[in-house]
Design a protein around this motif. Structure first.
Motif, PDB file in Angstrom:
ATOM      1  N   PRO A   1       0.815  -1.229   0.000  1.00  0.00           N
ATOM      2  CA  PRO A   1       0.000   0.000   0.000  1.00  0.00           C
ATOM      3  C   PRO A   1       0.843   1.270   0.000  1.00  0.00           C
ATOM      4  O   PRO A   1       1.822   1.397   0.726  1.00  0.00           O
ATOM      5  N   GLY A   2       0.428   2.190  -0.878  1.00  0.00           N
ATOM      6  CA  GLY A   2       1.111   3.470  -0.984  1.00  0.00           C
ATOM      7  C   GLY A   2       2.220   3.495  -2.011  1.00  0.00           C
ATOM      8  O   GLY A   2       2.803   4.544  -2.265  1.00  0.00           O
ATOM      9  N   ASN A   3       2.530   2.361  -2.639  1.00  0.00           N
ATOM     10  CA  ASN A   3       3.663   2.308  -3.568  1.00  0.00           C
ATOM     11  C   ASN A   3       3.274   2.394  -5.033  1.00  0.00           C
ATOM     12  O   ASN A   3       4.162   2.422  -5.890  1.00  0.00           O
ATOM     13  N   TRP A   4       1.997   2.440  -5.364  1.00  0.00           N
ATOM     14  CA  TRP A   4       1.625   2.448  -6.781  1.00  0.00           C
ATOM     15  C   TRP A   4       2.246   3.619  -7.521  1.00  0.00           C
ATOM     16  O   TRP A   4       2.674   3.463  -8.653  1.00  0.00           O
ATOM     17  N   MET A   5       2.315   4.789  -6.887  1.00  0.00           N
ATOM     18  CA  MET A   5       2.863   5.944  -7.597  1.00  0.00           C
ATOM     19  C   MET A   5       4.372   5.838  -7.810  1.00  0.00           C
ATOM     20  O   MET A   5       4.888   6.309  -8.813  1.00  0.00           O
ATOM     21  N   VAL A   6       5.054   5.173  -6.907  1.00  0.00           N
ATOM     22  CA  VAL A   6       6.487   4.929  -7.072  1.00  0.00           C
ATOM     23  C   VAL A   6       6.699   3.921  -8.207  1.00  0.00           C
ATOM     24  O   VAL A   6       7.562   4.105  -9.071  1.00  0.00           O
ATOM     25  N   ASP A   7       5.895   2.868  -8.204  1.00  0.00           N
ATOM     26  CA  ASP A   7       5.993   1.855  -9.254  1.00  0.00           C
ATOM     27  C   ASP A   7       5.731   2.464 -10.625  1.00  0.00           C
ATOM     28  O   ASP A   7       6.477   2.221 -11.584  1.00  0.00           O
ATOM     29  N   CYS A   8       4.670   3.260 -10.733  1.00  0.00           N
ATOM     30  CA  CYS A   8       4.347   3.892 -12.022  1.00  0.00           C
ATOM     31  C   CYS A   8       5.435   4.889 -12.424  1.00  0.00           C
ATOM     32  O   CYS A   8       5.740   5.021 -13.610  1.00  0.00           O
ATOM     33  N   SER A   9       6.037   5.551 -11.456  1.00  0.00           N
ATOM     34  CA  SER A   9       7.119   6.494 -11.758  1.00  0.00           C
ATOM     35  C   SER A   9       8.335   5.770 -12.324  1.00  0.00           C
ATOM     36  O   SER A   9       8.971   6.257 -13.269  1.00  0.00           O
ATOM     37  N   ALA A  10       8.651   4.615 -11.777  1.00  0.00           N
ATOM     38  CA  ALA A  10       9.770   3.830 -12.312  1.00  0.00           C
ATOM     39  C   ALA A  10       9.467   3.419 -13.751  1.00  0.00           C
ATOM     40  O   ALA A  10      10.351   3.477 -14.622  1.00  0.00           O
ATOM     41  N   ALA A  11       8.235   3.048 -14.024  1.00  0.00           N
ATOM     42  CA  ALA A  11       7.854   2.655 -15.381  1.00  0.00           C
ATOM     43  C   ALA A  11       7.960   3.844 -16.337  1.00  0.00           C
ATOM     44  O   ALA A  11       8.437   3.695 -17.467  1.00  0.00           O
ATOM     45  N   VAL A  12       7.547   5.021 -15.883  1.00  0.00           N
ATOM     46  CA  VAL A  12       7.628   6.211 -16.733  1.00  0.00           C
ATOM     47  C   VAL A  12       9.087   6.554 -17.024  1.00  0.00           C
ATOM     48  O   VAL A  12       9.430   6.909 -18.158  1.00  0.00           O
ATOM     49  N   GLU A  13       9.959   6.436 -16.045  1.00  0.00           N
ATOM     50  CA  GLU A  13      11.378   6.716 -16.300  1.00  0.00           C
ATOM     51  C   GLU A  13      11.933   5.758 -17.344  1.00  0.00           C
ATOM     52  O   GLU A  13      12.660   6.175 -18.252  1.00  0.00           O
TER      53      GLU A  13
END
Length: 169
Positions: A88-100
């Motif tokens: 929980p709370g990590n979806w935005m970090v995960d999506c940010s890694a994908a965007v990079e």
């Protein structure tokens, strides 16, 4: 392109030519995005590829810093499926890694890109979700306009040794 050249010359590109982006290159970019790390390997991301001019042109009305969508040949929106989140709370970090990864893959192909944040700005997220027809439980994270650059990729030195600390502050 050599990895470190791509890393050091990746820049936000806001001016594009009218050269189309091939489906093969879009797939290469999306494959790189999906190779990103994620917490507990949840991979909570989806990607909406926009190539329809009728959808690209109104995006600046949703995002005030996305005027380049009017000349972009494509855009990719990263979207989180909240039900897939395992930490929980990590979806935005995960999506940010994908965007990079997506940005670097585009650079490696000579395609320009710029990261236009959607999350956490509800005034951007809600209309983007509506434009894309996102179902409940799916949150738009970032918008990445893409196109062949009408400006130069050039390295800008950003290394700041004074911001490196060892074994503590």
């Amino acid at each position: 392109m050599e990895l470190f050249e791509a890393l050091h010359t990746r820049r936000s590109i806001r001016a594009f030519t009218d050269q189309p982006i091939s489906e093969a290159d879009l797939e290469t970019i999306l494959r790189a995005a999906m190779d990103a790390p994620s917490a507990v390997n949840a991979q909570p991301w989806h990607f909406v590829v926009i190539t329809d001019r009728a959808m690209l042109d109104p995006i600046p009305d949703i995002h005030p810093h996305a005027a380049m969508c009017r000349t972009a040949q494509a855009a990719i929106v990263s979207v989180a499926e909240i039900a897939l989140e395992k930490a929980p709370g990590n979806w935005m970090v995960d999506c940010s890694a994908a965007v990079e990864n997506l940005l670097l893959a585009a650079r490696g192909l000579g395609i320009g890109s710029v990261w236009c944040g959607l999350y956490p700005r509800q005034e951007r997220m809600a209309p983007m979700a509506a434009l894309l027809g996102l179902p409940e439980g799916f949150l738009p994270h970032a918008l990445v306009p893409l196109g062949y650059p009408a400006q130069e990729f050039k390295r800008v030195e950003r290394f700041k040794p004074e911001r490196i600390h060892r074994n503590g502050w």
